[in-house]
Design a protein around this motif. Structure first.
Motif, PDB file in Angstrom:
ATOM      1  N   ALA A  37     -19.461  55.270  96.231  1.00 43.30           N
ATOM      2  CA  ALA A  37     -20.214  56.042  97.224  1.00 43.30           C
ATOM      3  C   ALA A  37     -21.677  55.610  97.326  1.00 43.30           C
ATOM      4  O   ALA A  37     -22.239  55.568  98.418  1.00 43.30           O
ATOM      5  CB  ALA A  37     -20.130  57.534  96.886  1.00 43.30           C
ATOM      6  N   ILE A  38     -22.297  55.292  96.205  1.00 45.46           N
ATOM      7  CA  ILE A  38     -23.764  55.085  96.249  1.00 45.46           C
ATOM      8  C   ILE A  38     -24.193  53.621  96.221  1.00 45.46           C
ATOM      9  O   ILE A  38     -25.364  53.328  96.486  1.00 45.46           O
ATOM     10  CB  ILE A  38     -24.493  55.860  95.120  1.00 45.46           C
ATOM     11  N   GLN A  39     -23.262  52.736  95.879  1.00 45.33           N
ATOM     12  CA  GLN A  39     -23.561  51.289  95.874  1.00 45.33           C
ATOM     13  C   GLN A  39     -24.885  50.972  95.172  1.00 45.33           C
ATOM     14  O   GLN A  39     -25.767  50.344  95.754  1.00 45.33           O
ATOM     15  CB  GLN A  39     -23.619  50.777  97.312  1.00 45.33           C
ATOM     16  N   ASP A  40     -25.007  51.456  93.943  1.00 45.22           N
ATOM     17  CA  ASP A  40     -26.170  51.147  93.085  1.00 45.22           C
ATOM     18  C   ASP A  40     -27.484  51.834  93.458  1.00 45.22           C
ATOM     19  O   ASP A  40     -28.498  51.570  92.826  1.00 45.22           O
ATOM     20  CB  ASP A  40     -26.440  49.626  92.996  1.00 45.22           C
ATOM     21  N   TYR A  41     -27.475  52.683  94.474  1.00 43.12           N
ATOM     22  CA  TYR A  41     -28.718  53.400  94.788  1.00 43.12           C
ATOM     23  C   TYR A  41     -28.874  54.585  93.841  1.00 43.12           C
ATOM     24  O   TYR A  41     -28.372  55.664  94.106  1.00 43.12           O
ATOM     25  CB  TYR A  41     -28.736  53.893  96.246  1.00 43.12           C
ATOM     26  N   MET A  42     -29.540  54.333  92.722  1.00 43.57           N
ATOM     27  CA  MET A  42     -29.780  55.406  91.754  1.00 43.57           C
ATOM     28  C   MET A  42     -31.174  55.991  91.988  1.00 43.57           C
ATOM     29  O   MET A  42     -32.028  55.341  92.584  1.00 43.57           O
ATOM     30  CB  MET A  42     -29.675  54.841  90.331  1.00 43.57           C
ATOM     31  N   PRO A  43     -31.418  57.231  91.513  1.00 42.34           N
ATOM     32  CA  PRO A  43     -32.760  57.801  91.672  1.00 42.34           C
ATOM     33  C   PRO A  43     -33.805  56.960  90.918  1.00 42.34           C
ATOM     34  O   PRO A  43     -33.488  56.312  89.919  1.00 42.34           O
ATOM     35  CB  PRO A  43     -32.633  59.178  91.010  1.00 42.34           C
ATOM     36  N   ASP A  44     -35.046  56.998  91.417  1.00 39.78           N
ATOM     37  CA  ASP A  44     -36.133  56.327  90.702  1.00 39.78           C
ATOM     38  C   ASP A  44     -36.546  57.158  89.494  1.00 39.78           C
ATOM     39  O   ASP A  44     -36.929  56.628  88.454  1.00 39.78           O
ATOM     40  CB  ASP A  44     -37.351  56.176  91.633  1.00 39.78           C
ATOM     41  N   LEU A  45     -36.501  58.478  89.673  1.00 38.37           N
ATOM     42  CA  LEU A  45     -36.958  59.399  88.622  1.00 38.37           C
ATOM     43  C   LEU A  45     -36.116  60.669  88.716  1.00 38.37           C
ATOM     44  O   LEU A  45     -35.810  61.140  89.817  1.00 38.37           O
ATOM     45  CB  LEU A  45     -38.433  59.739  88.886  1.00 38.37           C
ATOM     46  N   THR A  46     -35.754  61.208  87.545  1.00 38.21           N
ATOM     47  CA  THR A  46     -34.983  62.453  87.522  1.00 38.21           C
ATOM     48  C   THR A  46     -35.651  63.431  86.568  1.00 38.21           C
ATOM     49  O   THR A  46     -36.007  63.060  85.446  1.00 38.21           O
ATOM     50  CB  THR A  46     -33.527  62.172  87.069  1.00 38.21           C
ATOM     51  N   LEU A  47     -35.825  64.674  87.037  1.00 32.15           N
ATOM     52  CA  LEU A  47     -36.364  65.723  86.168  1.00 32.15           C
ATOM     53  C   LEU A  47     -35.193  66.610  85.745  1.00 32.15           C
ATOM     54  O   LEU A  47     -34.448  67.102  86.608  1.00 32.15           O
ATOM     55  CB  LEU A  47     -37.385  66.596  86.933  1.00 32.15           C
ATOM     56  N   PHE A  48     -35.028  66.760  84.438  1.00 32.47           N
ATOM     57  CA  PHE A  48     -33.986  67.671  83.946  1.00 32.47           C
ATOM     58  C   PHE A  48     -34.657  68.965  83.505  1.00 32.47           C
ATOM     59  O   PHE A  48     -35.520  68.955  82.616  1.00 32.47           O
ATOM     60  CB  PHE A  48     -33.211  67.048  82.778  1.00 32.47           C
ATOM     61  N   PHE A  49     -34.266  70.070  84.128  1.00 35.33           N
ATOM     62  CA  PHE A  49     -34.851  71.378  83.808  1.00 35.33           C
ATOM     63  C   PHE A  49     -34.041  72.012  82.687  1.00 35.33           C
ATOM     64  O   PHE A  49     -32.901  72.426  82.884  1.00 35.33           O
ATOM     65  CB  PHE A  49     -34.912  72.246  85.080  1.00 35.33           C
ATOM     66  N   ASP A  50     -34.660  72.030  81.526  1.00 31.59           N
ATOM     67  CA  ASP A  50     -33.960  72.356  80.295  1.00 31.59           C
ATOM     68  C   ASP A  50     -34.063  73.848  79.961  1.00 31.59           C
ATOM     69  O   ASP A  50     -35.158  74.336  79.666  1.00 31.59           O
ATOM     70  CB  ASP A  50     -34.587  71.505  79.171  1.00 31.59           C
ATOM     71  N   ILE A  51     -32.927  74.522  80.036  1.00 34.37           N
ATOM     72  CA  ILE A  51     -32.868  75.921  79.588  1.00 34.37           C
ATOM     73  C   ILE A  51     -31.468  76.164  79.034  1.00 34.37           C
ATOM     74  O   ILE A  51     -30.486  75.604  79.557  1.00 34.37           O
ATOM     75  CB  ILE A  51     -33.202  76.914  80.733  1.00 34.37           C
ATOM     76  N   GLU A  52     -31.370  76.946  77.965  1.00 35.29           N
ATOM     77  CA  GLU A  52     -30.050  77.228  77.394  1.00 35.29           C
ATOM     78  C   GLU A  52     -29.191  77.922  78.442  1.00 35.29           C
ATOM     79  O   GLU A  52     -29.684  78.799  79.155  1.00 35.29           O
ATOM     80  CB  GLU A  52     -30.197  78.172  76.207  1.00 35.29           C
ATOM     81  N   PRO A  53     -27.903  77.526  78.527  1.00 31.50           N
ATOM     82  CA  PRO A  53     -27.034  78.092  79.563  1.00 31.50           C
ATOM     83  C   PRO A  53     -27.028  79.623  79.591  1.00 31.50           C
ATOM     84  O   PRO A  53     -27.055  80.220  80.661  1.00 31.50           O
ATOM     85  CB  PRO A  53     -25.654  77.547  79.210  1.00 31.50           C
ATOM     86  N   LYS A  54     -27.026  80.253  78.414  1.00 33.75           N
ATOM     87  CA  LYS A  54     -26.988  81.726  78.387  1.00 33.75           C
ATOM     88  C   LYS A  54     -28.195  82.314  79.112  1.00 33.75           C
ATOM     89  O   LYS A  54     -28.082  83.270  79.877  1.00 33.75           O
ATOM     90  CB  LYS A  54     -27.013  82.226  76.951  1.00 33.75           C
ATOM     91  N   LYS A  55     -29.359  81.724  78.864  1.00 32.71           N
ATOM     92  CA  LYS A  55     -30.577  82.231  79.497  1.00 32.71           C
ATOM     93  C   LYS A  55     -30.559  81.969  81.001  1.00 32.71           C
ATOM     94  O   LYS A  55     -30.978  82.814  81.790  1.00 32.71           O
ATOM     95  CB  LYS A  55     -31.819  81.571  78.887  1.00 32.71           C
ATOM     96  N   GLY A  56     -30.067  80.796  81.387  1.00 34.56           N
ATOM     97  CA  GLY A  56     -29.989  80.459  82.823  1.00 34.56           C
ATOM     98  C   GLY A  56     -29.062  81.415  83.550  1.00 34.56           C
ATOM     99  O   GLY A  56     -29.390  81.923  84.626  1.00 34.56           O
ATOM    100  N   LEU A  57     -27.913  81.680  82.946  1.00 34.16           N
ATOM    101  CA  LEU A  57     -26.944  82.581  83.591  1.00 34.16           C
ATOM    102  C   LEU A  57     -27.494  84.001  83.672  1.00 34.16           C
ATOM    103  O   LEU A  57     -27.240  84.719  84.650  1.00 34.16           O
ATOM    104  CB  LEU A  57     -25.598  82.546  82.851  1.00 34.16           C
ATOM    105  N   ALA A  58     -28.265  84.404  82.679  1.00 33.53           N
ATOM    106  CA  ALA A  58     -28.874  85.747  82.711  1.00 33.53           C
ATOM    107  C   ALA A  58     -29.872  85.839  83.864  1.00 33.53           C
ATOM    108  O   ALA A  58     -29.950  86.858  84.557  1.00 33.53           O
ATOM    109  CB  ALA A  58     -29.561  86.038  81.377  1.00 33.53           C
ATOM    110  N   ARG A  59     -30.598  84.739  84.119  1.00 30.59           N
ATOM    111  CA  ARG A  59     -31.526  84.723  85.263  1.00 30.59           C
ATOM    112  C   ARG A  59     -30.775  84.913  86.572  1.00 30.59           C
ATOM    113  O   ARG A  59     -31.210  85.641  87.450  1.00 30.59           O
ATOM    114  CB  ARG A  59     -32.257  83.380  85.338  1.00 30.59           C
ATOM    115  N   ILE A  60     -29.657  84.214  86.696  1.00 31.87           N
ATOM    116  CA  ILE A  60     -28.863  84.315  87.932  1.00 31.87           C
ATOM    117  C   ILE A  60     -28.361  85.734  88.126  1.00 31.87           C
ATOM    118  O   ILE A  60     -28.401  86.288  89.226  1.00 31.87           O
ATOM    119  CB  ILE A  60     -27.629  83.392  87.867  1.00 31.87           C
ATOM    120  N   ALA A  61     -27.878  86.329  87.033  1.00 30.93           N
ATOM    121  CA  ALA A  61     -27.333  87.689  87.119  1.00 30.93           C
ATOM    122  C   ALA A  61     -28.409  88.656  87.592  1.00 30.93           C
ATOM    123  O   ALA A  61     -28.122  89.618  88.315  1.00 30.93           O
ATOM    124  CB  ALA A  61     -26.780  88.100  85.761  1.00 30.93           C
ATOM    125  N   ALA A  62     -29.669  88.365  87.217  1.00 32.81           N
ATOM    126  CA  ALA A  62     -30.763  89.259  87.593  1.00 32.81           C
ATOM    127  C   ALA A  62     -31.221  89.019  89.040  1.00 32.81           C
ATOM    128  O   ALA A  62     -31.882  89.862  89.634  1.00 32.81           O
ATOM    129  CB  ALA A  62     -31.939  89.049  86.644  1.00 32.81           C
TER     130      ALA A  62
END
Ligand code: TMP
Length: 211
Positions: A123-148
């Motif tokens: 699908a992408i034919q080698d076009y990868m992102p130049d930079l990627t930011l990973f937003f790091d939060i424990e899944p339990k905390k992330g899901l609690a945010r969504i629930a709220a």
């Protein structure tokens, strides 16, 4: 191509979408030519594929079908929106890209990171992102945010249990080891203001090193 393709990644409730929109304003204010977009979606055809993938009624969807639909949406979005913007020298802030497929379909669904990478490569034919930011939060905390957050749309992947989201998190950690130059970790377990500030610093430093 003269632009920069910057992707935002993370599990549910990491806050990446809000941060992305806040960064758009801040970067424009600093004079950068920025557009924002998202996956799956960002253009008409891909938004239609998104609604098929994420429809909560589609519980019968097979894992490989899901992976192929994400890759199809990605292809169309890439050729119709991302590549033209890169050619025009724009900075593209994209909410999710290939790493989401590697983490969610490749690892958490058990299809295999390398297998999912292979169909995405078509699908992408080698076009990868130049930079990627990973937003790091424990899944339990992330899901609690969504629930709220009552305003957020609920999608089919939200119906997965905590084990699935833990696997997604583990997969992102593996991807960070695999692509250490490209993927940078942002501590998302802080106030939105601080997360936005850290993200802005990272992106502006990256862009000024490229000048
Ligand atoms: P969003 O919540 O960030 O809008 O993303 C929609 C959902 O789609 C989210 O649960 C992550 C999932 N997803 C994948 O499983 N694979 C992919 O390749 C992408 C782009 C998203």
């Amino acid at each position: 191509m003269s632009g920069y393709f910057i992707t935002f990644e993370g599990g549910e409730g990491a806050g990446k979408t809000s941060i992305l929109h806040s960064l758009e304003k801040k970067l424009k204010h600093l004079g950068y030519d920025v557009i924002t977009t998202r996956e799956p979606g960002g253009i008409d055809i891909a938004e239609k594929i998104r609604s098929i993938i994420l429809n909560t009624e589609h519980t019968a969807m097979d894992g490989r079908t899901e992976a192929l639909l994400y890759a199809a949406a990605r292809r169309q979005h890439l050729v119709e929106k991302v590549l033209p913007a890169l050619e025009q020298g724009k900075i593209i802030l994209c909410d999710r890209f290939i790493d989401s497929s590697l983490a969610y379909q490749g690892y958490a669904r058990g299809l295999g990171i390398d297998e999912v990478f292979a169909i995405n490569q078509f699908a992408i034919q080698d076009y990868m992102p130049d930079l990627t930011l990973f937003f790091d939060i424990e899944p339990k905390k992330g899901l609690a945010r969504i629930a709220a957050n009552k305003d957020r749309e609920r999608n089919r992947l939200d119906l997965e249990n905590i084990d699935f989201h833990e696997k997604v998190y583990q997969a992102y950690k593996m991807l960070i080891d695999r692509f250490p130059e490209r993927i940078h970790v942002i501590d998302a377990d802080q106030t939105m203001e601080k997360v936005a500030e850290d993200s802005l610093t990272l992106i502006t430093q990256y862009l000024s090193n490229k000048k």
